[in-house]
Design an enzyme around this catalytic site. Structure first.
Site, PDB file in Angstrom:
ATOM      1  N   THR A   1      -6.497   1.492  -6.165  1.00  0.00           N
ATOM      2  CA  THR A   1      -6.127   1.296  -4.760  1.00  0.00           C
ATOM      3  C   THR A   1      -6.118   2.647  -4.065  1.00  0.00           C
ATOM      4  O   THR A   1      -5.949   3.685  -4.715  1.00  0.00           O
ATOM      5  CB  THR A   1      -4.749   0.616  -4.611  1.00  0.00           C
ATOM      6  OG1 THR A   1      -4.491   0.387  -3.227  1.00  0.00           O
ATOM      7  CG2 THR A   1      -3.627   1.467  -5.199  1.00  0.00           C
TER       8      THR A   1
ATOM      9  N   HIS B   1       1.302   3.818  -0.539  1.00  0.00           N
ATOM     10  CA  HIS B   1       2.571   3.127  -0.809  1.00  0.00           C
ATOM     11  C   HIS B   1       2.489   2.328  -2.111  1.00  0.00           C
ATOM     12  O   HIS B   1       3.413   2.324  -2.911  1.00  0.00           O
ATOM     13  CB  HIS B   1       2.921   2.186   0.351  1.00  0.00           C
ATOM     14  CG  HIS B   1       3.189   2.888   1.637  1.00  0.00           C
ATOM     15  ND1 HIS B   1       4.290   3.681   1.834  1.00  0.00           N
ATOM     16  CD2 HIS B   1       2.488   2.920   2.796  1.00  0.00           C
ATOM     17  CE1 HIS B   1       4.273   4.164   3.065  1.00  0.00           C
ATOM     18  NE2 HIS B   1       3.183   3.723   3.668  1.00  0.00           N
TER      19      HIS B   1
ATOM     20  N   ASP C   1      -3.711  -7.674  -6.091  1.00  0.00           N
ATOM     21  CA  ASP C   1      -3.913  -8.245  -4.769  1.00  0.00           C
ATOM     22  C   ASP C   1      -2.604  -8.933  -4.436  1.00  0.00           C
ATOM     23  O   ASP C   1      -2.001  -9.608  -5.286  1.00  0.00           O
ATOM     24  CB  ASP C   1      -5.079  -9.230  -4.722  1.00  0.00           C
ATOM     25  CG  ASP C   1      -5.500  -9.497  -3.278  1.00  0.00           C
ATOM     26  OD1 ASP C   1      -5.584  -8.537  -2.499  1.00  0.00           O
ATOM     27  OD2 ASP C   1      -5.731 -10.660  -2.922  1.00  0.00           O
ATOM     28  N   SER C   2      -2.159  -8.718  -3.236  1.00  0.00           N
ATOM     29  CA  SER C   2      -0.861  -9.261  -2.862  1.00  0.00           C
ATOM     30  C   SER C   2      -0.860  -9.583  -1.388  1.00  0.00           C
ATOM     31  O   SER C   2      -1.716  -9.114  -0.634  1.00  0.00           O
ATOM     32  CB  SER C   2       0.252  -8.251  -3.190  1.00  0.00           C
ATOM     33  OG  SER C   2      -0.052  -6.997  -2.636  1.00  0.00           O
TER      34      SER C   2
ATOM     35  N   GLY D   1       3.873  -2.425   4.964  1.00  0.00           N
ATOM     36  CA  GLY D   1       3.297  -3.745   5.213  1.00  0.00           C
ATOM     37  C   GLY D   1       4.253  -4.627   6.003  1.00  0.00           C
ATOM     38  O   GLY D   1       4.809  -4.222   7.023  1.00  0.00           O
TER      39      GLY D   1
ATOM     40  N   ASP E   1       7.165  -5.757   5.066  1.00  0.00           N
ATOM     41  CA  ASP E   1       8.552  -5.660   4.586  1.00  0.00           C
ATOM     42  C   ASP E   1       9.601  -5.853   5.692  1.00  0.00           C
ATOM     43  O   ASP E   1      10.625  -6.497   5.464  1.00  0.00           O
ATOM     44  CB  ASP E   1       8.794  -4.322   3.876  1.00  0.00           C
ATOM     45  CG  ASP E   1       8.159  -4.271   2.490  1.00  0.00           C
ATOM     46  OD1 ASP E   1       7.629  -5.306   2.022  1.00  0.00           O
ATOM     47  OD2 ASP E   1       8.190  -3.190   1.869  1.00  0.00           O
TER      48      ASP E   1
ATOM     49  N   LYS F   1      14.863  -2.733  -2.849  1.00  0.00           N
ATOM     50  CA  LYS F   1      13.724  -3.651  -2.756  1.00  0.00           C
ATOM     51  C   LYS F   1      12.877  -3.643  -4.019  1.00  0.00           C
ATOM     52  O   LYS F   1      12.353  -4.680  -4.439  1.00  0.00           O
ATOM     53  CB  LYS F   1      12.858  -3.266  -1.554  1.00  0.00           C
ATOM     54  CG  LYS F   1      11.528  -3.993  -1.503  1.00  0.00           C
ATOM     55  CD  LYS F   1      10.389  -3.073  -1.125  1.00  0.00           C
ATOM     56  CE  LYS F   1       9.061  -3.750  -1.318  1.00  0.00           C
ATOM     57  NZ  LYS F   1       7.936  -2.948  -0.865  1.00  0.00           N
TER      58      LYS F   1
ATOM     59  N   HIS G   1       7.821  -8.589  -5.498  1.00  0.00           N
ATOM     60  CA  HIS G   1       6.751  -9.292  -6.185  1.00  0.00           C
ATOM     61  C   HIS G   1       5.914  -8.327  -7.019  1.00  0.00           C
ATOM     62  O   HIS G   1       5.505  -8.652  -8.132  1.00  0.00           O
ATOM     63  CB  HIS G   1       5.869 -10.010  -5.162  1.00  0.00           C
ATOM     64  CG  HIS G   1       5.417  -9.139  -4.019  1.00  0.00           C
ATOM     65  ND1 HIS G   1       6.296  -8.399  -3.250  1.00  0.00           N
ATOM     66  CD2 HIS G   1       4.187  -8.855  -3.520  1.00  0.00           C
ATOM     67  CE1 HIS G   1       5.625  -7.721  -2.327  1.00  0.00           C
ATOM     68  NE2 HIS G   1       4.340  -7.979  -2.471  1.00  0.00           N
ATOM     69  N   ARG G   2       5.681  -7.122  -6.487  1.00  0.00           N
ATOM     70  CA  ARG G   2       4.860  -6.142  -7.212  1.00  0.00           C
ATOM     71  C   ARG G   2       5.603  -5.640  -8.450  1.00  0.00           C
ATOM     72  O   ARG G   2       5.012  -5.503  -9.525  1.00  0.00           O
ATOM     73  CB  ARG G   2       4.495  -4.988  -6.269  1.00  0.00           C
ATOM     74  CG  ARG G   2       3.416  -4.075  -6.824  1.00  0.00           C
ATOM     75  CD  ARG G   2       2.821  -3.161  -5.760  1.00  0.00           C
ATOM     76  NE  ARG G   2       2.042  -3.943  -4.806  1.00  0.00           N
ATOM     77  CZ  ARG G   2       2.427  -4.177  -3.553  1.00  0.00           C
ATOM     78  NH1 ARG G   2       3.561  -3.686  -3.087  1.00  0.00           N
ATOM     79  NH2 ARG G   2       1.675  -4.902  -2.755  1.00  0.00           N
TER      80      ARG G   2
END
Length: 195
Positions: free
Chosen positions: A6, A10, A67-68, A149, A151, A170, A175-176
């Site tokens: 990537t 961030h 991918d998110s 993003g 958030d 967080k 999820h990550r």
């Protein structure tokens, strides 16, 4: 040696927190790679695998990618796999404002962040993927300056603050974090970290 596929600073910062001690990582920037993987899959899983395999085959290095995105039930899953790419060249603030406008007349604000973390070894042809999500709702306004993003408009279940208001807290909920923790746990068992 492990390549993080990537250019999002961030994401790199977050993912590096999950990499086990002793595993050296590189980024696309470190290798001066300008080529872009095609992310035209219909699912987060397809796009994560495409990114991991594309950059692994290009560099001949073991590669992780993700991918998110944000999935909003009352908008039929929008923005979903297009979370990063819709409204191209717009800031995330503009994207969030657009989403909040779309939700103005809707009572239902259930949403989730989804992440698929993928690993690919171009020599062994090994693919390992993990999908995780965090459930929550969309706030009525943009709140907080932490994270990145979407958030500042996502409130995880059980909390009254957005991810954008949480700071370091967080990371343990995200999820990550969940997807990459599970991925590295699987790699530990399957490969004993021959990375």
């Amino acid at each position: 040696m492990l390549l993080i596929a990537t250019r999002n600073g961030h994401k790199i910062e977050e993912i590096k927190k999950f990499v086990p001690d002793g595993v050296e990582v590189l980024t696309l920037k470190d290798l001066n790679i300008a080529l872009e993987a095609v992310e035209n899959g219909d699912t987060f899983m397809e796009n994560a695998i495409r990114k991991a395999t594309f950059y692994a085959n290009l560099t001949k290095k073991k590669t992780i990618a993700d991918d998110s995105g944000l999935v909003i039930d009352s908008l039929d899953g929008f923005p979903g796999v297009h979370s990063a790419r819709f409204m191209k060249n717009a800031s995330y603030k503009e994207k969030m404002q657009f989403i909040l406008q779309m939700l103005e007349t809707k009572q239902e604000r259930v949403a989730r962040f989804v992440c698929v973390a993928a690993y690919y070894d171009p020599i062994e042809k090994t693919i390992v993927c993990c999908e995780e999500s965090v459930e929550g709702t969309i706030s009525r306004e943009i709140r907080g300056t932490s994270g990145f993003g979407y958030d500042p408009i996502f409130i995880p279940n059980g909390y009254s603050t957005t991810f954008g208001e949480m700071g370091e807290e967080k990371h343990k909920l995200s999820h990550r974090y969940k997807a990459f923790s599970k991925l590295f746990s699987k790699l530990d068992r399957l490969l004993n970290y021959r990375i």
